[in-house]
Scaffold this motif. Structure first.
Motif, mmCIF file in Angstrom:
data_model
loop_
_atom_site.group_PDB
_atom_site.id
_atom_site.type_symbol
_atom_site.label_atom_id
_atom_site.label_comp_id
_atom_site.label_asym_id
_atom_site.label_seq_id
_atom_site.Cartn_x
_atom_site.Cartn_y
_atom_site.Cartn_z
ATOM 1 N N LEU A 1 0.829 -1.195 0.000
ATOM 2 C CA LEU A 1 0.000 0.000 0.000
ATOM 3 C C LEU A 1 0.867 1.249 0.000
ATOM 4 N N ARG A 2 1.902 1.220 0.826
ATOM 5 C CA ARG A 2 2.767 2.391 0.921
ATOM 6 C C ARG A 2 3.458 2.653 -0.407
ATOM 7 N N PHE A 3 3.847 1.566 -1.063
ATOM 8 C CA PHE A 3 4.529 1.747 -2.342
ATOM 9 C C PHE A 3 3.570 2.248 -3.416
ATOM 10 N N SER A 4 2.412 1.594 -3.539
ATOM 11 C CA SER A 4 1.534 1.968 -4.655
ATOM 12 C C SER A 4 0.952 3.362 -4.455
ATOM 13 N N ALA A 5 0.603 3.696 -3.219
ATOM 14 C CA ALA A 5 0.096 5.053 -2.981
ATOM 15 C C ALA A 5 1.235 6.058 -3.033
ATOM 16 N N GLY A 6 2.435 5.601 -2.666
ATOM 17 C CA GLY A 6 3.589 6.498 -2.651
ATOM 18 C C GLY A 6 4.021 6.950 -4.023
ATOM 19 N N PHE B 1 14.975 11.613 -7.916
ATOM 20 C CA PHE B 1 15.823 10.663 -7.203
ATOM 21 C C PHE B 1 15.084 9.987 -6.066
ATOM 22 N N LYS B 2 14.082 10.685 -5.536
ATOM 23 C CA LYS B 2 13.248 10.066 -4.520
ATOM 24 C C LYS B 2 12.433 8.927 -5.134
ATOM 25 N N LEU B 3 11.905 9.198 -6.331
ATOM 26 C CA LEU B 3 11.137 8.183 -7.047
ATOM 27 C C LEU B 3 12.013 6.973 -7.350
ATOM 28 N N ALA B 4 13.222 7.255 -7.872
ATOM 29 C CA ALA B 4 14.127 6.154 -8.204
ATOM 30 C C ALA B 4 14.488 5.373 -6.948
ATOM 31 N N GLN C 1 -0.198 0.180 -13.076
ATOM 32 C CA GLN C 1 -0.289 1.289 -12.122
ATOM 33 C C GLN C 1 0.883 2.249 -12.309
ATOM 34 N N TRP C 2 2.037 1.720 -12.693
ATOM 35 C CA TRP C 2 3.181 2.603 -12.955
ATOM 36 C C TRP C 2 2.885 3.499 -14.145
ATOM 37 N N VAL C 3 2.338 2.876 -15.200
ATOM 38 C CA VAL C 3 2.032 3.640 -16.409
ATOM 39 C C VAL C 3 1.019 4.732 -16.085
ATOM 40 N N LEU C 4 0.060 4.400 -15.210
ATOM 41 C CA LEU C 4 -1.007 5.350 -14.895
ATOM 42 C C LEU C 4 -0.606 6.358 -13.832
ATOM 43 N N SER C 5 0.534 6.140 -13.188
ATOM 44 C CA SER C 5 0.846 6.937 -12.006
ATOM 45 C C SER C 5 1.138 8.393 -12.324
ATOM 46 N N GLY C 6 1.364 8.709 -13.602
ATOM 47 C CA GLY C 6 1.680 10.091 -13.939
ATOM 48 C C GLY C 6 3.137 10.437 -13.705
ATOM 49 N N GLN C 7 3.907 9.489 -13.200
ATOM 50 C CA GLN C 7 5.349 9.711 -13.061
ATOM 51 C C GLN C 7 6.013 9.363 -14.398
ATOM 52 N N MET D 1 11.276 5.653 -14.460
ATOM 53 C CA MET D 1 10.939 4.546 -13.568
ATOM 54 C C MET D 1 11.562 3.240 -14.065
ATOM 55 N N LEU D 2 11.517 3.052 -15.392
ATOM 56 C CA LEU D 2 12.052 1.808 -15.935
ATOM 57 C C LEU D 2 13.574 1.797 -15.833
ATOM 58 N N LEU D 3 14.180 2.986 -15.936
ATOM 59 C CA LEU D 3 15.630 3.061 -15.760
ATOM 60 C C LEU D 3 15.984 2.668 -14.321
ATOM 61 N N ALA D 4 15.216 3.190 -13.358
ATOM 62 C CA ALA D 4 15.475 2.842 -11.956
ATOM 63 C C ALA D 4 15.329 1.345 -11.747
ATOM 64 N N LYS D 5 14.309 0.790 -12.390
ATOM 65 C CA LYS D 5 14.068 -0.655 -12.274
ATOM 66 C C LYS D 5 15.245 -1.440 -12.866
ATOM 67 N N THR D 6 15.761 -0.941 -14.002
ATOM 68 C CA THR D 6 16.891 -1.613 -14.640
ATOM 69 C C THR D 6 18.144 -1.497 -13.779
ATOM 70 N N VAL D 7 18.327 -0.346 -13.138
ATOM 71 C CA VAL D 7 19.477 -0.179 -12.250
ATOM 72 C C VAL D 7 19.394 -1.189 -11.101
ATOM 73 N N ALA D 8 18.197 -1.324 -10.534
ATOM 74 C CA ALA D 8 18.020 -2.296 -9.449
ATOM 75 C C ALA D 8 18.321 -3.709 -9.962
ATOM 76 N N HIS D 9 17.853 -3.989 -11.184
ATOM 77 C CA HIS D 9 18.078 -5.297 -11.789
ATOM 78 C C HIS D 9 19.574 -5.544 -11.972
#
Lengths: 270, 227
Positions: free
Chosen positions: A162-167, B7-10, B88-94, B99-107
């Motif tokens: 929840l924290r992640f998706s709302a965050g 950077f907070k998002l990442a 939800q990521w696509v819809l998040s408006g971010q 976001m995908l770059l951050a995901k790839t970095v984590a990967h």
């Protein structure tokens, strides 16, 4: 965006129709020349004699009765799935404080329509208007979509999920998340991984996101699936509160949601 | 709803992936185990002749690293797409590319970095002395990061298909071959005491290009894949 979809997919519709397969993007250039001709055919119902019955007649009637511009307007949406013309000219208008319930048998296109409205799925033709303007980038920030899947990571706890998706949309505190889980009556599940929760409990975790958002438009795909009687009551009270605050809801469901409530309309997809 | 600071998002996304990985160690270890096993099998199959092994060591290291990264790439986006999180990521408006770059970095931190860390250990088995380590670490660092990004493009393109694994390999291999060539070549040249600035510069250039263009390609591919 909306304009791009409209132009792009008008061609797509044509080529699918002519070729009978999903190859829309290849035939774009060819299709451009033929678009006008095809529209003529469509309007005469040559290929689609039963198109008219798919119009949402009751909603359309309200659309013309109401002179106010609604917050959300869906105009003449057509969608093909393979060779199946799934959505045939869907149009409706939704004002604040209204819930539109989509009814229809499995495979009628409820989920597809919701995904078109959430702009996850570009329709072949048709447009979305938000507050009188073609839906643009800011439209997404006014909408919350809860799909068929709960969008939970099974290895994270309910609270972490929840924290992640709302965050992703705003800063949320732990306390807010716990309060949201409390409101959907599963505070004891906060620290449990979603993997061990029952289907109904997972659905409740997903629905608790509704409490953490402050967007006007909710797009819900079967929100009460897997829920017990008390769960359905919780969801209905959430929906009613949202409508009272002037929110808008579009939901696909097999049972009537908020039966008897003033702002509720329902529509049958076939 | 506003855009979060980038950077907070990442940080949010990377922290989530690391936490998920901490709970599913078996999946994270898979490419690393593959890498180590393949490399340790070569001395057994070819024979313990050190001069022979040293000659082919750069090639073995690089082929193993590339196949390990290819093996890992399919799991980059598939779980998130299948459980609906990606929607939800696509819809998040971010910003989705970010976001995908951050995901790839984590990967990469979970599947590429362990290979780099492990490389000196397995290199001993191939007869590479400590003199070549710094060069090996540098080329692998540049190379695994590039392979993660290129693999990400392939994974994003094929994530909507039920068995996209094979197709992804076909799509991505031609893009990854230059990394393999320059990586193995740089290591080979370095071990023979030649100047390696040429291949290293080219590898850096490929990495930068993948870093800048990759996320946009991934975002476009993801949007199509989840339709």
């Amino acid at each position: 965006m909306a304009r791009r979809y409209g132009l792009f997919n008008r061609m797509g519709k044509l080529s699918r129709h002519r070729k009978g397969r999903d190859c829309s993007r290849i035939h774009v250039v060819f299709a451009r020349r033929k678009a006008a001709e095809f529209d003529l055919l469509l309007s005469r119902h040559v290929y689609l004699p039963d198109r008219a019955q798919y119009f949402m007649s009751s909603v359309q009637a309200q659309r013309f009765a109401s002179t106010a511009t609604g917050a959300l307007e869906v105009r003449d949406v057509h969608l093909w799935r393979g060779e199946h013309h799934l959505l045939r000219g869907i149009s409706f208008l939704l004002d604040s404080g209204q819930l539109l319930q989509l009814n229809g048998p499995n495979g009628a296109g409820k989920t597809s329509l919701l995904r078109v409205i959430a702009r996850l799925l570009p329709p072949e033709s048709g447009e979305l208007f938000w507050k009188g303007q073609p839906a643009a980038a800011d439209y997404r920030q006014n909408m919350l979509y809860l799909g068929h899947s709960n969008a939970l990571k099974l290895d994270l706890t309910a609270l972490e999920n929840l924290r992640f998706s709302a965050g992703l949309s705003r800063e949320v505190s732990d306390a807010e998340c716990r309060a949201a889980l409390q409101a959907v009556a599963i505070p004891h599940c906060a620290e449990l991984p979603a993997r061990v929760l029952s289907a109904g409990q997972r659905r409740r975790v997903a629905l608790s996101r509704l409490l953490l958002s402050n967007v006007p438009l909710w797009v819900l795909d079967e929100p009460i699936t897997n829920l017990d009687v008390s769960g359905i009551a919780v969801v209905e009270s959430l929906l009613a509160q949202h409508l009272e605050k002037g929110g808008m809801i579009i939901a696909a469901a097999h049972q009537a949601l908020l039966a008897g409530h003033a702002g509720v309309r329902s529509v049958q997809l076939q | 709803m506003t855009e979060l600071p980038p950077f907070k998002l990442a940080g949010l996304l990377i922290a989530r992936d690391l936490r998920l990985a901490a709970r599913r160690w078996d999946q994270v270890l898979q490419p690393l185990v593959f890498f180590v096993v393949v490399i340790t099998l070569f001395p057994l199959a070819i024979g313990p002749e050190l001069s022979e092994l040293r000659r082919i060591a750069p090639g073995i290291l690089w082929v193993a690293a590339m196949l390990a990264s290819l093996l890992a790439a399919d799991a980059l986006f598939r779980p998130d797409v299948e459980d609906g999180v990606m929607e939800q990521w696509v819809l998040s408006g971010q910003p989705l590319p970010w976001m995908l770059l951050a995901k790839t970095v984590a990967h990469w931190m979970l599947t590429g970095l362990p290979l780099v860390v492990m490389a000196p250990v397995v290199a001993i088995g191939l007869g590479l002395g400590s003199d070549g380590w710094s060069l090996m670490l540098l080329t692998l660092l540049l190379g695994t990061a590039t392979l993660s990004l290129l693999g990400g493009i392939g994974a994003a393109l094929t994530v909507g298909l039920r068995r996209g694994n094979m197709l992804m390999a076909l799509l991505v291999l031609p893009l990854e071959v230059p990394v393999l060539i320059f990586g193995a070549r740089a290591l080979d040249m370095g071990l023979h005491g030649e100047l390696v600035t040429g291949p290293i510069s080219l590898m850096t250039a490929i990495l930068l290009m993948a870093l800048v263009l990759g996320p946009f390609a991934m975002a476009a591919a993801i949007r199509i894949s989840i339709e």
